[in-house]
Design a protein around this motif. Structure first.
Motif, PDB file in Angstrom:
ATOM      1  N   ALA A  88       5.785  17.001 -25.684  1.00  0.00           N
ATOM      2  CA  ALA A  88       5.899  15.598 -26.526  1.00  0.00           C
ATOM      3  C   ALA A  88       6.278  15.662 -27.913  1.00  0.00           C
ATOM      4  O   ALA A  88       7.098  14.676 -28.427  1.00  0.00           O
ATOM      5  N   GLN A  89       5.731  16.637 -28.594  1.00  0.00           N
ATOM      6  CA  GLN A  89       6.340  16.548 -30.045  1.00  0.00           C
ATOM      7  C   GLN A  89       7.891  16.809 -30.299  1.00  0.00           C
ATOM      8  O   GLN A  89       8.325  16.277 -31.066  1.00  0.00           O
ATOM      9  N   ALA A  90       8.367  17.523 -29.228  1.00  0.00           N
ATOM     10  CA  ALA A  90       9.711  17.878 -29.282  1.00  0.00           C
ATOM     11  C   ALA A  90      10.526  16.696 -28.898  1.00  0.00           C
ATOM     12  O   ALA A  90      11.800  16.375 -29.519  1.00  0.00           O
ATOM     13  N   LEU A  91       9.884  15.742 -28.233  1.00  0.00           N
ATOM     14  CA  LEU A  91      10.855  14.485 -27.723  1.00  0.00           C
ATOM     15  C   LEU A  91      10.557  13.276 -29.010  1.00  0.00           C
ATOM     16  O   LEU A  91      11.280  12.711 -29.030  1.00  0.00           O
ATOM     17  N   TYR A  92       9.477  13.476 -29.500  1.00  0.00           N
ATOM     18  CA  TYR A  92       8.853  12.297 -30.338  1.00  0.00           C
ATOM     19  C   TYR A  92       8.496  13.182 -31.549  1.00  0.00           C
ATOM     20  O   TYR A  92       7.208  13.143 -31.965  1.00  0.00           O
ATOM     21  N   GLN A  93       9.294  13.159 -32.204  1.00  0.00           N
ATOM     22  CA  GLN A  93       9.115  13.957 -33.717  1.00  0.00           C
ATOM     23  C   GLN A  93       8.124  13.354 -34.595  1.00  0.00           C
ATOM     24  O   GLN A  93       8.134  11.941 -34.758  1.00  0.00           O
ATOM     25  N   TRP A 113       3.667   4.582 -32.440  1.00  0.00           N
ATOM     26  CA  TRP A 113       4.072   5.163 -31.188  1.00  0.00           C
ATOM     27  C   TRP A 113       3.947   4.321 -30.365  1.00  0.00           C
ATOM     28  O   TRP A 113       3.952   4.317 -28.868  1.00  0.00           O
ATOM     29  N   SER A 114       3.449   3.075 -30.723  1.00  0.00           N
ATOM     30  CA  SER A 114       2.975   1.960 -29.677  1.00  0.00           C
ATOM     31  C   SER A 114       3.801   1.325 -28.424  1.00  0.00           C
ATOM     32  O   SER A 114       3.593   1.097 -27.462  1.00  0.00           O
ATOM     33  N   HIS A 115       5.259   1.680 -28.987  1.00  0.00           N
ATOM     34  CA  HIS A 115       6.241   1.473 -27.979  1.00  0.00           C
ATOM     35  C   HIS A 115       6.347   2.431 -26.989  1.00  0.00           C
ATOM     36  O   HIS A 115       7.280   1.785 -25.835  1.00  0.00           O
ATOM     37  N   LEU A 116       5.653   3.395 -26.947  1.00  0.00           N
ATOM     38  CA  LEU A 116       5.968   4.279 -26.014  1.00  0.00           C
ATOM     39  C   LEU A 116       5.387   4.303 -24.598  1.00  0.00           C
ATOM     40  O   LEU A 116       4.085   3.771 -24.848  1.00  0.00           O
ATOM     41  N   GLU A 171       3.509   6.438 -19.081  1.00  0.00           N
ATOM     42  CA  GLU A 171       3.621   6.393 -17.669  1.00  0.00           C
ATOM     43  C   GLU A 171       4.941   6.187 -17.243  1.00  0.00           C
ATOM     44  O   GLU A 171       5.137   6.657 -15.937  1.00  0.00           O
ATOM     45  N   GLN A 172       5.902   6.019 -18.062  1.00  0.00           N
ATOM     46  CA  GLN A 172       7.246   6.163 -17.577  1.00  0.00           C
ATOM     47  C   GLN A 172       8.258   6.706 -18.720  1.00  0.00           C
ATOM     48  O   GLN A 172       8.908   6.107 -19.400  1.00  0.00           O
ATOM     49  N   PRO A 173       7.858   7.984 -18.849  1.00  0.00           N
ATOM     50  CA  PRO A 173       8.746   8.433 -20.243  1.00  0.00           C
ATOM     51  C   PRO A 173      10.182   8.605 -19.662  1.00  0.00           C
ATOM     52  O   PRO A 173      10.647   8.476 -18.543  1.00  0.00           O
ATOM     53  N   ASP A 174      10.919   9.084 -20.489  1.00  0.00           N
ATOM     54  CA  ASP A 174      12.431   9.284 -20.387  1.00  0.00           C
ATOM     55  C   ASP A 174      12.720  10.353 -19.842  1.00  0.00           C
ATOM     56  O   ASP A 174      12.908  11.526 -20.446  1.00  0.00           O
ATOM     57  N   ALA A 203      -5.480  11.084 -22.472  1.00  0.00           N
ATOM     58  CA  ALA A 203      -4.975  10.524 -20.941  1.00  0.00           C
ATOM     59  C   ALA A 203      -3.771  10.222 -21.001  1.00  0.00           C
ATOM     60  O   ALA A 203      -3.007  10.217 -19.777  1.00  0.00           O
ATOM     61  N   LYS A 204      -3.030   9.984 -22.144  1.00  0.00           N
ATOM     62  CA  LYS A 204      -1.600   9.653 -22.274  1.00  0.00           C
ATOM     63  C   LYS A 204      -0.692  10.686 -21.939  1.00  0.00           C
ATOM     64  O   LYS A 204       0.408  10.566 -21.567  1.00  0.00           O
ATOM     65  N   LEU A 205      -1.413  11.789 -22.048  1.00  0.00           N
ATOM     66  CA  LEU A 205      -0.777  13.360 -21.609  1.00  0.00           C
ATOM     67  C   LEU A 205      -0.723  13.569 -20.001  1.00  0.00           C
ATOM     68  O   LEU A 205       0.175  14.526 -19.537  1.00  0.00           O
ATOM     69  N   ASN A 206      -1.388  12.788 -19.364  1.00  0.00           N
ATOM     70  CA  ASN A 206      -1.469  12.919 -17.881  1.00  0.00           C
ATOM     71  C   ASN A 206      -0.388  13.192 -17.084  1.00  0.00           C
ATOM     72  O   ASN A 206       0.174  13.801 -16.501  1.00  0.00           O
ATOM     73  N   HIS A 207       0.098  11.718 -16.996  1.00  0.00           N
ATOM     74  CA  HIS A 207       1.453  11.467 -16.099  1.00  0.00           C
ATOM     75  C   HIS A 207       2.654  12.294 -17.009  1.00  0.00           C
ATOM     76  O   HIS A 207       3.450  12.834 -16.337  1.00  0.00           O
ATOM     77  N   PHE A 208       2.790  12.374 -18.221  1.00  0.00           N
ATOM     78  CA  PHE A 208       3.808  13.080 -18.971  1.00  0.00           C
ATOM     79  C   PHE A 208       3.790  14.543 -18.457  1.00  0.00           C
ATOM     80  O   PHE A 208       5.060  15.201 -18.325  1.00  0.00           O
TER      81      PHE A 208
END
Length: 446
Positions: free
Chosen positions: A210-215, A226-229, A232-235, A305-310
């Protein structure tokens, strides 16, 4: 169960995880090893005692590739069919009885790191028996050498380590042919690709992706920017590109999906009312720890929790691209990560994200064993250690059937779950062992 050390487990369905196959056959076990495998209809030697396995399904002993084991709940792993664990940091002196236990002991065999190496001020506090905190590369090299001397099988880095220390640890570990593992969940400055480029072999929890994708993002940062991320549907395109780069460095992933899933699902956690769970409840082992952690459920959900699906997307993408992904649980971390049984939930989650039942089993057996160069466990073949689990139903039809255990064979010895759980140590024994460890550690520190 039988005390025979030369016997045949006869006419069971053998699941061959190496060849992605299954067949009906018999397994001759002598002392601690598999001596011979008989195909169906081959006449068995009459002089060797037989344990009937008709209608049973035989898998290799399972491997939890990320946990933090202690003597008080070690039997719970084995009672769950977990015959080997990779202990990802702690202290080798604290678990020396497990590490040096006999081949057929009622506890899993242990492949262990020593205390983790972290940066200041230390996520777990200052330097102690469980972590070594430094920003100095030479101090880190010295710690690696100390860990080599006490028998660490690999080196573990924690998320606040700086670049210079990471580079030094990897370089020093290579001198002793040791792999380096890291947990970058809370890293502010380094990410997964940084670690891979420096030669880190293992990314625990699939952390740092996640840190690599979202510096600039990390769980404890202000989340407003980061509220726009949409977690549940990551790139998936960017995840695919990152995974391809990571695979080029031959990085191995142990995503520990269950820890994120339990937090995300709370209060509707995965649970199971079986003999292992009943023993934990009866002996009050870890229950209070998880209850206390659950009080912090809002904070835990916010961070994890946000890291679950990611993490699930990362793990499946990495596997589909040919990367190595193995099963682990981080037991007893966060909430309700039941020793041994959590690995069965991990298998369920692997299947839920798209692994076949066979692929999930392979991630918990043969692939796990090969990933740390354990040549004599992880599969059912002649010459291997006799670590086996007999199941009442077919796990290739439904992965949940790995939980329906008939009995466990560890190093050639046959155990029922009840027999294993009778070896749960008393609270007095645990307290005495802790006291002995503290005395020994004072000597080591001096």
């Amino acid at each position: 169960m039988s005390e025979q050390r030369h016997y045949i487990v006869a006419n069971g369905t053998i699941i061959d995880v190496e060849q992605s196959n299954f067949f009906t056959g018999s397994i001759e076990i002598q002392d601690s090893k598999i001596k011979r495998i008989f195909p169906l209809n081959e006449v068995l030697p009459e002089e060797i005692p037989v344990i009937g396995a008709k209608g049973k399904y035989i898998i290799p002993g399972l491997i939890d590739m990320h946990c933090h084991i202690k003597e008080q709940f070690a039997p719970h792993f084995l009672a769950s069919g977990v015959t080997t664990v990779r202990n990802t940091a702690g202290n080798v002196f604290m678990i020396k009885n497990l590490i040096h236990a006999p081949m057929d002991a009622p506890t899993p065999r242990v492949y262990s790191a020593d205390r983790m190496i972290d940066g200041t001020p230390g996520q777990l506090g200052p330097t102690s028996f469980g972590n070594f905190v430094t920003d100095n590369p030479e101090e880190a090299r010295k710690e690696v050498r100390r860990q080599v001397g006490v028998g660490a099988k690999f080196i573990k880095l924690y998320g606040w380590v700086n670049r210079e220390v990471m580079e030094a640890v990897v370089d020093e570990a290579k001198k002793y042919d040791l792999e380096v593992s890291c947990d970058l969940i809370h890293s502010k400055d380094l990410h997964a690709l940084d670690a891979a480029q420096m030669g880190v072999t293992w990314l625990e929890h699939a952390s740092g992706f996640a840190q690599a994708l979202y510096q600039g993002w990390y769980p404890m940062a202000d989340q407003t920017p980061w509220s726009h991320l949409n977690w549940e549907q990551p790139d998936e395109r960017k995840i695919n590109e990152l995974c391809q780069r990571m695979i080029a460095y031959k990085v191995k992933l142990c995503p520990t999906l269950v820890i994120f899933d339990q937090v995300d699902q709370y209060p509707h956690i995965w649970d199971t009312k079986n003999k292992v769970r009943e023993s934990l409840e009866k002996e009050n082992i870890l229950i209070e720890h998880w209850l206390n952690m659950s009080v912090q459920h809002k904070q835990l959900k916010q961070q994890f929790a946000k890291l679950n699906h990611f993490t699930k997307v990362v793990a499946k993408t990495y596997f589909d691209l040919g990367g190595l992904v193995v099963t682990g649980t981080d037991t007893p971390a966060l909430i309700w990560t039941f020793p041994g049984m959590s690995l069965h939930r991990e298998l369920e989650l692997f299947v839920e994200i798209g692994f076949s039942e066979m692929e999930a089993l392979q991630a918990a057996t043969v692939q796990a064993a090969k990933s740390i160069q354990l040549e004599n466990v992880g599969s059912i073949k002649e010459g291997n250690i006799a670590d086996l689990v007999l199941l009442n139903n077919n796990p290739l039809e439904k992965i949940q059937h790995t939980q329906d255990i008939h009995f466990v064979i560890k190093g050639g010895k046959v155990y029922s779950q009840e027999e294993i759980l009778r070896h749960v140590p008393s609270k007095a024994y645990v307290a005495n062992q802790l006291n002995e460890f503290e005395k020994e550690w004072e000597t080591v520190e001096k």
